[in-house]
Motif scaffolding. Sequence first.
Motif, short mmCIF file in Angstrom:
data_model
loop_
_atom_site.label_atom_id
_atom_site.label_comp_id
_atom_site.label_asym_id
_atom_site.label_seq_id
_atom_site.Cartn_x
_atom_site.Cartn_y
_atom_site.Cartn_z
N VAL A 185 17.60 45.43 -32.95
CA VAL A 185 16.44 46.43 -33.12
C VAL A 185 16.74 46.62 -31.58
O VAL A 185 16.41 47.88 -31.61
N ALA A 186 17.48 46.43 -30.55
CA ALA A 186 18.07 47.44 -29.48
C ALA A 186 18.62 48.57 -29.41
O ALA A 186 18.30 49.10 -28.80
N ARG A 187 19.65 47.91 -30.85
CA ARG A 187 20.29 48.75 -30.86
C ARG A 187 19.36 50.55 -31.90
O ARG A 187 20.72 51.43 -31.90
N SER A 188 18.56 50.11 -32.48
CA SER A 188 17.76 50.65 -33.07
C SER A 188 17.46 52.42 -32.35
O SER A 188 16.94 52.86 -32.87
N GLY A 189 17.00 51.84 -30.33
CA GLY A 189 15.71 52.54 -30.43
C GLY A 189 14.10 52.54 -30.27
O GLY A 189 14.17 53.57 -30.14
#
Length: 243
Positions: free
Chosen positions: A179-183
């Motif tokens: 989720v964090a990598r997806s922004g």
Amino acid sequence: MYSKGMSDDDKQIPSVWARPRKERQQPLLTRESIVAEAVRLLDEEGADNLSMRRLGSRLGAGATSLYRHVASKDELLELALDAVYGELPLPGTGEWRETVTEVARAMRATILRHPWLAAKLGEAGLAYLGPNMLRQSEFMLGVMEDAGFPLDEADQAVTTVTAFVVGISTSEAAWLSMVARSGQSEEEVAEKLWPAAEQAVRDYPRLRARYAAQKSGGTSGNNQDSFEYGLQRVLDGLQARLG
């Protein structure tokens, strides 16, 4: 002869021996400051991006300077793991089940704050000899021994609880990292994944029913419920063993 328009810098004799030496302002490095920055790097960029060169850049120092304090990247990872273990509580004396529940919840929260932690626990050599890990292990053994387990079985009981917490938290940490990598927000990612998930389980009625039931609730709530359910069932088993 000097030209009239030449500056003082231009008038200096063009030789390294005539130029004043500029001392580089190097930050004061200690093992503690290096490890603290390594933990921040791991949290922000993930374990794949941990390197002595990258860490040195963040600290404004060369990798060679780091090696004076930490012999290798593997040693750095051991130190980072132990530093994070220092965040775990040593609750006051009380009923063993309540104490273990508090520590288990804190361990899960720590893994979710540091998503790289669970995946790296098994790769860190002799990390279990770190002072924070030893302190936590000694404390938990004491809790289980006071509950009535002989020392060897207390050790197995602590290992069982830890294995459950690490196991269930690893997949949750992986999800949060994605989720964090997806922004995007957790809800946005879940919403985009639902059509593919529903299509995948269309021929599996039990899974289809579970997905339909979960769709209206948040992922975080489901994870929390699953964690609490599993933890209490593990503790039920240990309680029955004592009985």
